[in-house]
Design a protein around this motif. Structure first.
Motif, PDB file in Angstrom:
ATOM      1  N   SER A 190       0.835  -1.203   0.000  1.00  0.00           N
ATOM      2  CA  SER A 190       0.000   0.000   0.000  1.00  0.00           C
ATOM      3  C   SER A 190       0.870   1.253   0.000  1.00  0.00           C
ATOM      4  N   LYS A 215     -13.975   8.089  10.006  1.00  0.00           N
ATOM      5  CA  LYS A 215     -12.941   7.243   9.418  1.00  0.00           C
ATOM      6  C   LYS A 215     -11.657   7.374  10.231  1.00  0.00           C
ATOM      7  N   PHE A 236      -3.327   7.329   4.705  1.00  0.00           N
ATOM      8  CA  PHE A 236      -4.252   6.270   4.326  1.00  0.00           C
ATOM      9  C   PHE A 236      -5.543   6.461   5.118  1.00  0.00           C
ATOM     10  N   ILE A 237      -6.675   6.188   4.481  1.00  0.00           N
ATOM     11  CA  ILE A 237      -7.971   6.294   5.131  1.00  0.00           C
ATOM     12  C   ILE A 237      -8.572   4.899   5.233  1.00  0.00           C
ATOM     13  N   GLY A 238      -9.128   4.578   6.411  1.00  0.00           N
ATOM     14  CA  GLY A 238      -9.695   3.253   6.588  1.00  0.00           C
ATOM     15  C   GLY A 238     -10.379   3.103   7.923  1.00  0.00           C
ATOM     16  N   ASP A 239     -10.151   1.947   8.564  1.00  0.00           N
ATOM     17  CA  ASP A 239     -10.767   1.648   9.854  1.00  0.00           C
ATOM     18  C   ASP A 239      -9.718   1.013  10.756  1.00  0.00           C
ATOM     19  N   SER A 251      -7.479  -0.824   5.298  1.00  0.00           N
ATOM     20  CA  SER A 251      -7.717   0.156   4.241  1.00  0.00           C
ATOM     21  C   SER A 251      -7.605  -0.542   2.903  1.00  0.00           C
ATOM     22  N   GLN A 253      -7.129   1.250   0.270  1.00  0.00           N
ATOM     23  CA  GLN A 253      -6.417   2.256  -0.522  1.00  0.00           C
ATOM     24  C   GLN A 253      -5.064   1.723  -0.969  1.00  0.00           C
TER      25      GLN A 253
END
Length: 480
Positions: A190, A215, A236-239, A251, A253
């Protein structure tokens, strides 16, 4: 007698003397914002690293304090980057509301240590059980194992430590801040992997201010591998949640997203214990030339503090950066307005330009290149603009003054866009040796240090076609 240093900023933090790089230990407690940082006050190069220390009550005015955490005879070496928390519930046993710092020691390998303060950060005691996470020779951890960023994770009721491990991020957890267990890893495959990963940070944000839509954001600095060369910070964007019995960042991404497309915002992290906001600050330099910049007595400055937000822009959720409000209110004296602007003509504004904020909005329907230029009497300039023909924002500092100490300075620095903009909205902060540009409300940011041989004193809005100026204002700094 007061000595005026040519490139000493007016509203950016710099140490009185010596070297400074990464911000460390950012924590808010009892009305005070603490800024620690990598520091050597004996020299202007990276060596003998300790934690320097400054305190502010408003994130604008800073007072430098004695060094906080320094190498000693414990055999663990230098004090590298890290973070700090407020232990309000006395998890570690040093007392309620103790400030606890985590840092990387360097000897014999990079390991994680802690120190604590019971007097509001004025003095620090190293924990007798250091290191709290060991890294032994011959083990399964590489020597690149550093920059602990600790947060409290409400859902799991655990402390979470993010660590940079060569080419990925480790997540560790603890209930008492002393005993740590590895949870998971993130990063393989990533983002950008053109350099070593450093200085992680993990935090949660609302999307467009919606409390029901949140997020998690992971930011990671990388050196080299930045979008315009040298070091930079990606996100990075996610959980962040439990998966297969372990807490992990998730993520989907795969592409690269950057906090700042300029070359001079690195190792940025956020303050712990600020309620309802996420505020960050970064080191305003680049490892490609940080030890060569032409300053006297000191090397290294911090960016202005920025509030980070998540915004959904045409279906793409991104991190935006906005200058903090407290700094905005310090620019009060107007030195130019829309009435003063004539396209492609200089406005003589004087040396106040070197400590100013510029707001500019223009319509750009039939334009292929438009922007703003700052210049001086000896022909040096910096150009900031938007190339509509090729869809990129840019900063060109190749003729900004002293640029011969690094090839990267002679390149056009770009932020490539995913869509065509129909207007250009810029907010620019100009200081003695830097420009920070916030495009379209912080959707894109470019931070660049500059060293003109003479202060910039003229401004020009340029365009290759008819352009309508919706807003233009230059205000100079007061009160710092």
């Amino acid at each position: 007698m007061t000595i005026v240093e040519k490139y000493r900023p007016s509203f950016h933090y710099t140490p009185r003397k010596g070297w400074m790089n990464d911000p460390n230990g950012l924590v808010y407690f009892d009305g005070e914002y603490h800024l620690f940082y990598q520091h050597d006050n004996y020299d202007r190069v990276f060596q003998n690293m300790s934690w320097g220390h400054a305190i502010s009550t408003d994130l604008v005015h800073w007072e430098e304090y004695p060094k906080a955490i320094v190498p000693d005879d414990d055999g663990l070496g230098m004090i590298f980057s890290g973070s700090a928390v407020v232990d309000k519930n006395n998890c570690a046993g040093f007392g309620a509301n103790t400030l606890i710092a985590f840092y990387t020691s360097t000897n014999p390998r990079q390991q994680q240590c802690m120190a604590y303060s019971t007097d509001k950060g004025r003095t620090w005691t190293k924990y007798s059980g250091n290191p709290v996470i060991k890294n032994v020779q011959g083990g399964n951890i590489p020597n690149d194992f550093r920059d602990p960023k600790v947060i409290w994770h409400e859902d799991s009721q655990k402390w979470i430590m993010s660590l940079a491990v060569q080419d990925h991020i480790d997540f560790w957890s603890s209930r008492n801040l002393k005993d740590w267990e590895k949870e998971s890893e993130f990063g393989h495959g990533s983002g950008s992997h053109n350099g070593v990963w450093e200085c992680p940070d993990l935090f949660e944000l609302e999307v467009d201010g919606d409390k029901n839509n949140k997020k998690w954001v992971l930011i990671v600095s990388i050196n080299p591998g930045g979008p315009n060369g040298g070091s930079a910070t990606q996100y990075f964007i996610g959980d962040f949640k439990e998966a297969d019995g372990k807490l992990t960042f998730i993520s989907d991404q795969k592409d690269e997203k950057w906090i700042d497309y300029g070359t001079d915002n690195y190792a940025g992290v956020t303050w712990f214990n600020i309620q309802n906001k996420v505020i960050s600050i970064g080191w305003m330099s680049n490892w490609s030339y940080a030890d060569k910049v032409p300053t006297e007595n000191w090397r290294g400055a911090m960016t202005i503090p920025r509030e980070l937000k998540l915004k959904n822009i045409q279906g793409d959720i991104i991190v935006t950066s906005e200058p903090i409000e407290a700094l905005q209110r310090k620019f009060e004296h107007t030195i130019a307005t829309t009435a003063d602007v004539k396209i492609n003509s200089d406005i003589k504004v004087g040396k106040e330009l070197s400590s100013s904020r510029i707001k500019m909005k223009v319509d750009i329907d039939e334009v292929s290149d438009v922007g703003i230029e700052f210049s001086n009497r000896v022909g040096e300039n910096i150009r900031i603009g938007y190339n509509l023909a090729k869809w990129y924002l840019y900063v060109d500092r190749s003729n900004s003054g002293k640029v011969d100490y690094a090839p990267i300075l002679n390149k056009l620095h770009k932020a490539k866009l995913e869509r065509r903009l129909d207007k250009l909205d810029m907010e620019i902060f100009v200081d003695k040796s830097s420009v920070e540009v916030f495009f379209n409300g912080g959707e894109y940011v470019m931070t660049e240090i500059i060293f003109p041989t003479e202060e910039f004193s003229m401004v020009k809005v340029y365009s290759d076609n008819k352009t309508e100026i919706r807003e233009f204002q230059i205000e100079s700094l007061s009160g710092i």
